[in-house]
Scaffold this motif. Sequence first.
Motif, PDB file in Angstrom:
ATOM      1  N   ALA A 106      22.350  -2.115 -34.483  1.00 11.62           N
ATOM      2  CA  ALA A 106      21.650  -1.021 -33.790  1.00 11.62           C
ATOM      3  C   ALA A 106      22.646  -0.119 -33.059  1.00 11.62           C
ATOM      4  CB  ALA A 106      20.620  -1.590 -32.818  1.00 11.62           C
ATOM      5  N   ARG A 107      23.639  -0.725 -32.418  1.00  5.41           N
ATOM      6  CA  ARG A 107      24.655   0.087 -31.735  1.00  5.41           C
ATOM      7  C   ARG A 107      25.437   0.934 -32.732  1.00  5.41           C
ATOM      8  NH1 ARG A 107      25.415  -4.702 -28.691  1.00  5.41           N
ATOM      9  NH2 ARG A 107      27.142  -5.301 -30.060  1.00  5.41           N
ATOM     10  N   ALA A 108      25.782   0.328 -33.871  1.00  6.44           N
ATOM     11  CA  ALA A 108      26.565   1.052 -34.880  1.00  6.44           C
ATOM     12  C   ALA A 108      25.779   2.223 -35.460  1.00  6.44           C
ATOM     13  CB  ALA A 108      26.996   0.094 -35.985  1.00  6.44           C
ATOM     14  N   SER A 109      24.481   2.043 -35.643  1.00 14.82           N
ATOM     15  CA  SER A 109      23.649   3.103 -36.240  1.00 14.82           C
ATOM     16  C   SER A 109      22.961   3.971 -35.196  1.00 14.82           C
ATOM     17  CB  SER A 109      22.592   2.470 -37.171  1.00 14.82           C
ATOM     18  OG  SER A 109      23.212   1.753 -38.215  1.00 14.82           O
ATOM     19  N   ARG A 110      23.193   3.674 -33.929  1.00 21.61           N
ATOM     20  CA  ARG A 110      22.695   4.497 -32.819  1.00 21.61           C
ATOM     21  C   ARG A 110      21.169   4.578 -32.753  1.00 21.61           C
ATOM     22  NH1 ARG A 110      27.101   9.498 -32.389  1.00 21.61           N
ATOM     23  NH2 ARG A 110      28.941   8.141 -32.241  1.00 21.61           N
ATOM     24  N   TYR A 111      20.555   3.430 -32.651  1.00 20.59           N
ATOM     25  CA  TYR A 111      19.131   3.380 -32.349  1.00 20.59           C
ATOM     26  C   TYR A 111      18.878   2.212 -31.402  1.00 20.59           C
ATOM     27  CZ  TYR A 111      18.987  -0.271 -36.006  1.00 20.59           C
ATOM     28  OH  TYR A 111      19.216  -1.407 -36.774  1.00 20.59           O
ATOM     29  N   ASN A 112      17.818   2.304 -30.625  1.00 19.81           N
ATOM     30  CA  ASN A 112      17.413   1.216 -29.734  1.00 19.81           C
ATOM     31  C   ASN A 112      16.521   0.253 -30.509  1.00 19.81           C
ATOM     32  OD1 ASN A 112      18.717   2.285 -27.443  1.00 19.81           O
ATOM     33  ND2 ASN A 112      16.963   3.614 -26.994  1.00 19.81           N
ATOM     34  N   LEU A 113      16.625  -1.003 -30.190  1.00 18.62           N
ATOM     35  CA  LEU A 113      15.803  -2.010 -30.858  1.00 18.62           C
ATOM     36  C   LEU A 113      15.185  -2.924 -29.811  1.00 18.62           C
ATOM     37  CD1 LEU A 113      14.951  -3.147 -33.667  1.00 18.62           C
ATOM     38  CD2 LEU A 113      16.847  -4.765 -33.440  1.00 18.62           C
ATOM     39  N   VAL A 114      13.862  -3.040 -29.850  1.00 15.64           N
ATOM     40  CA  VAL A 114      13.127  -3.980 -29.006  1.00 15.64           C
ATOM     41  C   VAL A 114      12.629  -5.097 -29.910  1.00 15.64           C
ATOM     42  CG1 VAL A 114      11.155  -4.316 -27.481  1.00 15.64           C
ATOM     43  CG2 VAL A 114      12.436  -2.172 -27.402  1.00 15.64           C
ATOM     44  N   ILE A 115      12.984  -6.334 -29.585  1.00 19.63           N
ATOM     45  CA  ILE A 115      12.661  -7.481 -30.437  1.00 19.63           C
ATOM     46  C   ILE A 115      11.505  -8.264 -29.835  1.00 19.63           C
ATOM     47  CG2 ILE A 115      13.552  -9.616 -31.450  1.00 19.63           C
ATOM     48  CD1 ILE A 115      16.379  -8.367 -31.181  1.00 19.63           C
ATOM     49  N   THR A 116      10.482  -8.523 -30.629  1.00 20.18           N
ATOM     50  CA  THR A 116       9.399  -9.420 -30.238  1.00 20.18           C
ATOM     51  C   THR A 116       9.338 -10.540 -31.267  1.00 20.18           C
ATOM     52  OG1 THR A 116       7.680  -8.266 -31.506  1.00 20.18           O
ATOM     53  CG2 THR A 116       8.113  -7.487 -29.274  1.00 20.18           C
ATOM     54  N   THR A 117       8.960 -11.726 -30.834  1.00 18.58           N
ATOM     55  CA  THR A 117       8.944 -12.868 -31.747  1.00 18.58           C
ATOM     56  C   THR A 117       7.978 -13.919 -31.244  1.00 18.58           C
ATOM     57  OG1 THR A 117      10.328 -14.558 -32.829  1.00 18.58           O
ATOM     58  CG2 THR A 117      10.865 -14.000 -30.547  1.00 18.58           C
ATOM     59  N   THR A 118       7.548 -14.779 -32.138  1.00 15.73           N
ATOM     60  CA  THR A 118       6.672 -15.881 -31.734  1.00 15.73           C
ATOM     61  C   THR A 118       7.408 -16.846 -30.819  1.00 15.73           C
ATOM     62  OG1 THR A 118       7.245 -16.886 -33.873  1.00 15.73           O
ATOM     63  CG2 THR A 118       5.093 -15.823 -33.693  1.00 15.73           C
ATOM     64  N   SER A 119       8.711 -17.031 -31.049  1.00 16.85           N
ATOM     65  CA  SER A 119       9.532 -17.885 -30.186  1.00 16.85           C
ATOM     66  C   SER A 119      10.972 -17.809 -30.659  1.00 16.85           C
ATOM     67  CB  SER A 119       9.056 -19.346 -30.228  1.00 16.85           C
ATOM     68  OG  SER A 119       9.300 -19.899 -31.509  1.00 16.85           O
ATOM     69  N   LEU A 120      11.878 -18.283 -29.814  1.00 15.94           N
ATOM     70  CA  LEU A 120      13.243 -18.509 -30.258  1.00 15.94           C
ATOM     71  C   LEU A 120      13.256 -19.768 -31.111  1.00 15.94           C
ATOM     72  CD1 LEU A 120      15.441 -17.817 -27.100  1.00 15.94           C
ATOM     73  CD2 LEU A 120      15.709 -16.730 -29.327  1.00 15.94           C
TER      74      LEU A 120
END
Length: 649
Positions: free
Chosen positions: A619-633
């Motif tokens: 995401a840093r390399a391609s210049r976008y923000n990323l918000v991650i949601t998941t059922t669990s780690l």
Amino acid sequence: ASHRISNRTSSTLLSFNHNMTPLEMAEAALRQSRADLNLLLQKLSENGSVRLNLVIDGLLTTRLNAASGGFSFLKERGVEKVYALEPNLQLRSEPGRRNVFLTPTSKRGSMEMAADLIKTAGSERRRAAIVCIPRQDRECTTILEETGVWGSADICELPLFLLPFDKDAFSLGYKDFFWDYYRDRDSSGLALIADGLSRFERLFGNFPVIHCIGSGSKTIAELVIGNRSRAGSRGKYDDGDNGSRADAEDPYAGLIVVERAVDLVSPLCSQLTYAGLVDEMWNTDHGSVKLSTTITEHKPDKEVAGQLTTTVPLFHSNSATVEEVFDGIKDMNFSDVGKHLSDRIKILGASYDERHGADLQQIKQFVSKLGALKSEHRSLQTHINVCTEIVNGRGDDDLTDVLELQFAILAGDTTGGSLCERVLERVYKQERITEVLRLMCLLSTTGAVLKPKEWDALSTAFLQSYGYEHMLTLDRLGRAGLLNFGRAMFSQNGNVGVDHTGNVNKSITQGPTSRFPKQRKHLRLVASTANVKGINYDDGRYSAFYGYMPLLAAVVDKVVGDSGLSADVKKMVGESIPCYTMAEALDGEEFVHLGTPTWVLCVVGGITYAEMGVLRSLARASRYNLVITTTSLCTTESVIKGALPKLRR
């Protein structure tokens, strides 16, 4: 007369700006969760006139702590005592007190236990209450009716759907989803995930487009859109415009929902990032980890297996901030962590030395920041001790051997001997069962070219070494799509690889005919060298898994780069996993993106810390923000242990 409350506790949504950074979203989500908890406690305590005894299921302890910020918040709102939900818990009905049971929606046994305790508590002057987290479903009602508790206790909900465990990551707290969905074909959890994403929309604005990878992902997207329509008709959206925003500015570029079946290889690989190793060894839970007091040098707050432990926050829920030292090293390859900590110690030492020869004004400034310096000192000492424990717990020679074998399997490299023979050697030595099963599953999911007799030899040797009761273990792994010995492995109803819709899922039955070899070549998932010193650890793509870039990260980055599910993306995931774009989410509107685009990713079935590190790097390399949601780690251990008999877990 006993006090009654409605079955569904209403939730007042706070008003938030739709154009937020991921960290601001984490802060807002915590404020909303705290507001929901405050409203519930006020109703249960009748605005403070009744004292509350909370009885909490173990799965919810850290989740409730993250939402409340600590016991002081609960105490101020009428909570007198907190108990762990256990079968033989002795609870009495006392004047002016109410017993409140907090149970997770996804755990039937917890609801049954709460019902039994309510019955054995006898007649109460105050009705007991059962709080379903995050929501009440039909199974909860059925259990209460069967146990005879329905009608004699108040039932309410606490919508703790998405709680942040990092400044850009949210968890639904559904740890068993992977096995419930892929092994048991239980699709009821999809509705919980959809409700969590709908909650996200209601707080921060609608997703303009939803890209779905997997049939379950499509179901989630359809439920999200359906929830949006129903919420809009009741005026529940905080902008008050029937579910659509008043402005045309879009807070997101889109939502990407990806099933874990897209990439079953990465969770089976040893993590090499600092956060990943900490999670593998101590199991982080909602942004905190329990460590021995010999590591933290802090006062103990609990005794686990005869060992005094203390809870170390990696993510501070009170301020929605990541612990400063951890934030700087969490995504680093472990080999680089020592140098980073050493540099920070030197900087800290220089800060302490500022007091020498200082005048009165400078000493005053030094004293004002002394507390922060001491806090950083303690944190650095803890992380240094953690690093020492990791090195002692995973010897360099053994770890190198494991990583080289893992790399050979990922690369399909047989120059060091037959892959089957190298795994067999570990079976004959009766090494840790989870490690052996991990390597066997890795052989299968990567499509290792083994002859049928080699698979037979491997399975036979495993059962002879670890016991024939593990025939069920191998079957469970097969039904989850993690292991296939080149022949059909049947589910309980006799159908081969049947998904939750009743259709044959080729991604579950493919076994050694895995699509991974083509993906490996097309996407360059594996580095060109297996030499430890030859891998460029500055390249965030390959540093998290020893020369391997996780397929999940490559797919997500490609979706973002192509602004959707292009033909290349569909080719990457394979024909066996369907892809959909829910364009209906646009509702005919056109949106504009101002500044850095923000994508929201939902991983259905769990994600590892190392994968999150690679996603952030891309995401840093391609210049976008990323918000991650998941059922669990998830970790290798948590994935494999789900297939083991309960006595062995």
